[in-house]
Design a protein around this motif. Structure first.
Motif, PDB file in Angstrom:
ATOM      1  N   CYS A  49     -24.472 -49.633 -17.357  1.00  0.00           N
ATOM      2  CA  CYS A  49     -25.087 -49.219 -16.100  1.00  0.00           C
ATOM      3  C   CYS A  49     -24.651 -47.796 -15.779  1.00  0.00           C
ATOM      4  O   CYS A  49     -23.473 -47.451 -15.939  1.00  0.00           O
ATOM      5  N   SER A  76     -28.004 -47.871 -11.156  1.00  0.00           N
ATOM      6  CA  SER A  76     -27.500 -48.326  -9.861  1.00  0.00           C
ATOM      7  C   SER A  76     -27.864 -47.315  -8.779  1.00  0.00           C
ATOM      8  O   SER A  76     -27.667 -46.114  -8.957  1.00  0.00           O
ATOM      9  N   PHE A  79     -23.935 -47.017  -6.828  1.00  0.00           N
ATOM     10  CA  PHE A  79     -22.714 -46.507  -7.445  1.00  0.00           C
ATOM     11  C   PHE A  79     -23.014 -45.356  -8.397  1.00  0.00           C
ATOM     12  O   PHE A  79     -24.032 -45.366  -9.084  1.00  0.00           O
ATOM     13  N   PRO A 101     -14.978 -47.151  -7.651  1.00  0.00           N
ATOM     14  CA  PRO A 101     -15.886 -47.855  -8.557  1.00  0.00           C
ATOM     15  C   PRO A 101     -16.917 -46.911  -9.146  1.00  0.00           C
ATOM     16  O   PRO A 101     -17.304 -45.912  -8.525  1.00  0.00           O
ATOM     17  N   ASP A 105     -19.024 -50.454 -13.582  1.00  0.00           N
ATOM     18  CA  ASP A 105     -18.283 -51.594 -13.038  1.00  0.00           C
ATOM     19  C   ASP A 105     -19.228 -52.673 -12.501  1.00  0.00           C
ATOM     20  O   ASP A 105     -18.778 -53.779 -12.183  1.00  0.00           O
ATOM     21  N   LYS A 106     -20.497 -52.352 -12.393  1.00  0.00           N
ATOM     22  CA  LYS A 106     -21.461 -53.226 -11.718  1.00  0.00           C
ATOM     23  C   LYS A 106     -22.637 -53.563 -12.637  1.00  0.00           C
ATOM     24  O   LYS A 106     -23.800 -53.525 -12.236  1.00  0.00           O
ATOM     25  N   ASP A 132     -13.632 -54.978 -12.969  1.00  0.00           N
ATOM     26  CA  ASP A 132     -14.433 -55.389 -11.813  1.00  0.00           C
ATOM     27  C   ASP A 132     -15.110 -56.724 -12.123  1.00  0.00           C
ATOM     28  O   ASP A 132     -15.608 -56.932 -13.235  1.00  0.00           O
ATOM     29  N   VAL A 134     -17.932 -58.018 -11.252  1.00  0.00           N
ATOM     30  CA  VAL A 134     -19.376 -58.023 -11.535  1.00  0.00           C
ATOM     31  C   VAL A 134     -19.627 -57.848 -13.032  1.00  0.00           C
ATOM     32  O   VAL A 134     -20.312 -58.649 -13.668  1.00  0.00           O
ATOM     33  N   SER A 135     -19.065 -56.804 -13.611  1.00  0.00           N
ATOM     34  CA  SER A 135     -19.245 -56.578 -15.056  1.00  0.00           C
ATOM     35  C   SER A 135     -18.540 -57.653 -15.876  1.00  0.00           C
ATOM     36  O   SER A 135     -19.003 -58.016 -16.959  1.00  0.00           O
TER      37      SER A 135
END
Length: 300
Positions: A49, A76, A79, A101, A105-106, A132, A134-135
């Motif tokens: 991402c 994203s 972020f 972040p 990380d997402k 993180d 999420v990832s």
């Protein structure tokens, strides 16, 4: 795995900009591995991402120009694209300040990402992307697939926990450490041993992973493969910087071991030569010719 077809690999994790004193270069360990595997003839895709910003656009355009699949690099709105401040000491060894972040990380999986992994021969992943939740949750979903899983241990303080590292190792078919990482993790797991060789065997038993390697910087690497230990004592080069050298080492090793050339000793020799040539150049992804690799291997 069919040895007669091109190896299909998926790399999962961070894509970012490495910020040096006078320039910035595209990097991130999983991306470095993917780019090197591409130059070695593999069919490679990247799951990650980036931010919906100029840095993110530049990364995607660069990756596309090198022939990697980018449909699985999402954007994203919330972020920014990842940035890492890289500091080099007098020996060219790097230390990192990693922004948090960041978009990587997402990572959220789309349908294309899920499909890619089900069709791949090998999935490469690291530990940094798991800082993180999420990832990390997205990676845990991918690890449920029946695919050869390569875990690149990449300890960056303070961005890891031993509990998560242990889980990632237990999911892997192949684990790569550097020497400091192996000894640190083995100590936490109450290893009674001090040598790298004994700790590789210890880690194989503790994680139920039968294939492991450990890099030793200029002193080469060790490889445990099918119950036998192989070694290379390194190649003599003048280090420019160490950024990405371990990533290219891993790319070369996995390509050799899982591709058409299943010769463990030649694979570790080849991987050490590729890693050395990356360390001899500036940045994580310098161009390296086959002739340069062969020349260096023949000198040893």
């Amino acid at each position: 795995m069919n040895k007669d077809k091109k190896l299909k690999a998926v790399s999962y994790g961070e894509v970012l900009w490495d910020i040096f004193e006078n320039e910035k270069k595209i990097g991130g360990a999983p991306l470095n591995v993917a780019l090197r595997m591409k130059t070695l003839g593999c069919d490679v895709a990247m799951i990650s991402c980036v931010g919906n910003d100029a840095d993110g656009v530049a990364i995607i355009e660069h990756i596309k120009s090198l022939g990697l699949e980018t449909d699985t690099i999402i954007k994203s709105e919330e972020f920014p694209t990842g940035l890492v401040q890289v500091s080099l000491n007098e020996k060219g060894s790097a230390s990192y300040e990693i922004n948090y972040p960041s978009a990587w990380d997402k990572i959220v999986l789309n349908a294309a990402a899920r499909k890619l992994v089900t069709e791949a021969d090998v999935l490469i992943y690291g530990s940094l992307v798991c800082r993180d939740s999420v990832s990390r949750f997205a990676l845990e979903e991918l690890l449920r697939n029946d695919v050869y899983k390569v875990f690149d241990v990449n300890l960056r303080k303070p961005h890891y926990s031993y509990e998560i590292i242990r889980k990632l190792m237990q999911s892997a078919n192949f684990i790569k450490f550097n020497d400091e990482e192996l000894l640190e993790i083995a100590a936490v797991m109450n290893s009674p041993f001090t040598s790298l060789e004994e700790n590789i065997e210890f880690m194989a038993k503790e994680t139920n992973c039968k294939a492991l390697c450990v890099t030793k910087g200029k002193h080469g690497a060790l490889l445990l493969w099918e119950g036998k230990l192989y070694r290379n004592d390194g190649y003599s080069i003048k280090v420019a910087d160490t950024v990405g050298a371990g990533d290219s080492f891993l790319a070369a090793l996995i390509t050799s071991l899982l591709g058409n050339n299943n010769n463990p000793q030649r694979a570790i020799n080849f991987a050490c030569a590729v890693g050395a040539l990356v360390a001899e150049a500036v940045g994580a992804n310098p161009k390296i010719s086959n002739s340069k690799i062969d020349e260096l291997m023949q000198k040893s």
